[in-house]
Design a protein around this motif. Structure first.
Motif, PDB file in Angstrom:
ATOM      1  N   ALA A 167     -14.656 -20.478 -31.013  1.00  0.00           N
ATOM      2  CA  ALA A 167     -15.665 -21.243 -31.752  1.00  0.00           C
ATOM      3  C   ALA A 167     -17.069 -20.782 -31.378  1.00  0.00           C
ATOM      4  O   ALA A 167     -17.930 -20.627 -32.248  1.00  0.00           O
ATOM      5  CB  ALA A 167     -15.495 -22.735 -31.481  1.00  0.00           C
ATOM      6  N   MET A 168     -17.298 -20.542 -30.100  1.00  0.00           N
ATOM      7  CA  MET A 168     -18.611 -20.092 -29.651  1.00  0.00           C
ATOM      8  C   MET A 168     -18.924 -18.704 -30.234  1.00  0.00           C
ATOM      9  O   MET A 168     -20.041 -18.455 -30.689  1.00  0.00           O
ATOM     10  CB  MET A 168     -18.649 -20.032 -28.124  1.00  0.00           C
ATOM     11  N   PHE A 169     -17.947 -17.815 -30.236  1.00  0.00           N
ATOM     12  CA  PHE A 169     -18.138 -16.466 -30.765  1.00  0.00           C
ATOM     13  C   PHE A 169     -18.418 -16.505 -32.271  1.00  0.00           C
ATOM     14  O   PHE A 169     -19.328 -15.832 -32.753  1.00  0.00           O
ATOM     15  CB  PHE A 169     -16.895 -15.612 -30.464  1.00  0.00           C
ATOM     16  N   ILE A 170     -17.651 -17.313 -33.015  1.00  0.00           N
ATOM     17  CA  ILE A 170     -17.851 -17.422 -34.464  1.00  0.00           C
ATOM     18  C   ILE A 170     -19.227 -17.996 -34.767  1.00  0.00           C
ATOM     19  O   ILE A 170     -19.928 -17.533 -35.663  1.00  0.00           O
ATOM     20  CB  ILE A 170     -16.736 -18.264 -35.107  1.00  0.00           C
ATOM     21  N   ARG A 171     -19.646 -18.997 -34.003  1.00  0.00           N
ATOM     22  CA  ARG A 171     -20.974 -19.588 -34.201  1.00  0.00           C
ATOM     23  C   ARG A 171     -22.068 -18.561 -33.928  1.00  0.00           C
ATOM     24  O   ARG A 171     -23.064 -18.494 -34.651  1.00  0.00           O
ATOM     25  CB  ARG A 171     -21.129 -20.814 -33.307  1.00  0.00           C
ATOM     26  N   LEU A 172     -21.896 -17.726 -32.904  1.00  0.00           N
ATOM     27  CA  LEU A 172     -22.873 -16.679 -32.595  1.00  0.00           C
ATOM     28  C   LEU A 172     -22.960 -15.673 -33.745  1.00  0.00           C
ATOM     29  O   LEU A 172     -24.065 -15.305 -34.168  1.00  0.00           O
ATOM     30  CB  LEU A 172     -22.496 -15.963 -31.298  1.00  0.00           C
ATOM     31  N   ILE A 173     -21.813 -15.247 -34.261  1.00  0.00           N
ATOM     32  CA  ILE A 173     -21.799 -14.304 -35.380  1.00  0.00           C
ATOM     33  C   ILE A 173     -22.456 -14.925 -36.608  1.00  0.00           C
ATOM     34  O   ILE A 173     -23.218 -14.272 -37.328  1.00  0.00           O
ATOM     35  CB  ILE A 173     -20.360 -13.845 -35.704  1.00  0.00           C
ATOM     36  N   LEU A 174     -22.179 -16.211 -36.850  1.00  0.00           N
ATOM     37  CA  LEU A 174     -22.795 -16.913 -37.978  1.00  0.00           C
ATOM     38  C   LEU A 174     -24.312 -16.937 -37.830  1.00  0.00           C
ATOM     39  O   LEU A 174     -25.040 -16.702 -38.802  1.00  0.00           O
ATOM     40  CB  LEU A 174     -22.247 -18.334 -38.089  1.00  0.00           C
ATOM     41  N   GLU A 175     -24.803 -17.176 -36.632  1.00  0.00           N
ATOM     42  CA  GLU A 175     -26.247 -17.196 -36.408  1.00  0.00           C
ATOM     43  C   GLU A 175     -26.860 -15.811 -36.610  1.00  0.00           C
ATOM     44  O   GLU A 175     -27.940 -15.684 -37.184  1.00  0.00           O
ATOM     45  CB  GLU A 175     -26.557 -17.730 -35.009  1.00  0.00           C
ATOM     46  N   VAL A 176     -26.180 -14.767 -36.151  1.00  0.00           N
ATOM     47  CA  VAL A 176     -26.678 -13.404 -36.350  1.00  0.00           C
ATOM     48  C   VAL A 176     -26.751 -13.084 -37.837  1.00  0.00           C
ATOM     49  O   VAL A 176     -27.760 -12.536 -38.318  1.00  0.00           O
ATOM     50  CB  VAL A 176     -25.775 -12.379 -35.605  1.00  0.00           C
ATOM     51  N   CYS A 177     -25.695 -13.436 -38.587  1.00  0.00           N
ATOM     52  CA  CYS A 177     -25.686 -13.182 -40.034  1.00  0.00           C
ATOM     53  C   CYS A 177     -26.780 -13.982 -40.738  1.00  0.00           C
ATOM     54  O   CYS A 177     -27.434 -13.480 -41.654  1.00  0.00           O
ATOM     55  CB  CYS A 177     -24.320 -13.521 -40.626  1.00  0.00           C
ATOM     56  N   ALA A 178     -26.993 -15.209 -40.311  1.00  0.00           N
ATOM     57  CA  ALA A 178     -28.054 -16.030 -40.905  1.00  0.00           C
ATOM     58  C   ALA A 178     -29.428 -15.422 -40.639  1.00  0.00           C
ATOM     59  O   ALA A 178     -30.276 -15.366 -41.540  1.00  0.00           O
ATOM     60  CB  ALA A 178     -27.989 -17.453 -40.361  1.00  0.00           C
ATOM     61  N   ILE A 179     -29.645 -14.935 -39.426  1.00  0.00           N
ATOM     62  CA  ILE A 179     -30.925 -14.305 -39.092  1.00  0.00           C
ATOM     63  C   ILE A 179     -31.133 -13.042 -39.929  1.00  0.00           C
ATOM     64  O   ILE A 179     -32.237 -12.803 -40.439  1.00  0.00           O
ATOM     65  CB  ILE A 179     -31.006 -14.007 -37.582  1.00  0.00           C
ATOM     66  N   LEU A 180     -30.076 -12.237 -40.085  1.00  0.00           N
ATOM     67  CA  LEU A 180     -30.193 -11.037 -40.923  1.00  0.00           C
ATOM     68  C   LEU A 180     -30.567 -11.403 -42.360  1.00  0.00           C
ATOM     69  O   LEU A 180     -31.416 -10.758 -42.974  1.00  0.00           O
ATOM     70  CB  LEU A 180     -28.877 -10.254 -40.917  1.00  0.00           C
ATOM     71  N   ASN A 181     -29.950 -12.459 -42.899  1.00  0.00           N
ATOM     72  CA  ASN A 181     -30.267 -12.873 -44.270  1.00  0.00           C
ATOM     73  C   ASN A 181     -31.671 -13.459 -44.386  1.00  0.00           C
ATOM     74  O   ASN A 181     -32.357 -13.241 -45.381  1.00  0.00           O
ATOM     75  CB  ASN A 181     -29.221 -13.865 -44.782  1.00  0.00           C
ATOM     76  N   ILE A 182     -32.112 -14.189 -43.381  1.00  0.00           N
ATOM     77  CA  ILE A 182     -33.474 -14.742 -43.409  1.00  0.00           C
ATOM     78  C   ILE A 182     -34.504 -13.613 -43.361  1.00  0.00           C
ATOM     79  O   ILE A 182     -35.484 -13.620 -44.109  1.00  0.00           O
ATOM     80  CB  ILE A 182     -33.679 -15.744 -42.252  1.00  0.00           C
TER      81      ILE A 182
END
Length: 108
Positions: free
Chosen positions: A18-33
């Motif tokens: 869960a922690m790893f998936i959340r980290l990847i989600l945050e990285v993808c969100a930052i890339l999109n922002i």
């Protein structure tokens, strides 16, 4: 996070995942922002590249989480991962549409 994931308890592996998936989600969100910010600054190639990288990362994470799952877990993961994939695809489509619009404006 899926509700079952939060209340079901389970092994330490589940929390690490869960922690790893959340980290990847945050990285993808930052890339999109960053892609959207660059898009508003009239740049086209960099936002498209960042969005494609984000889509590839999230697609790989989604794929690895879909492999060897029971039907119930598969449905939960589809509900969890699909909206983010759709948002990534929509961002890429929007960038392509804006690129087409800008290229037609330059020609005229």
């Amino acid at each position: 996070m899926p509700r079952k994931f939060e209340i079901g308890g389970g092994s330490c592996y589940q929390g690490i995942t869960a922690m790893f998936i959340r980290l990847i989600l945050e990285v993808c969100a930052i890339l999109n922002i960053i892609a959207l910010i660059l898009l508003f600054k009239s740049k086209i190639n960099a936002p498209k590249t960042l969005s494609v990288i984000s889509l590839i990362i999230w697609s790989l994470i989604s794929f690895f989480n879909f492999v060897d799952q029971t039907t119930e877990d598969f449905i939960i993961r589809i509900k969890y991962f699909t909206p983010f994939l759709i948002v990534n695809i929509l961002i890429i489509l929007i960038i392509n549409q804006i690129k087409k619009t800008k290229s037609t404006l330059k020609v005229e």
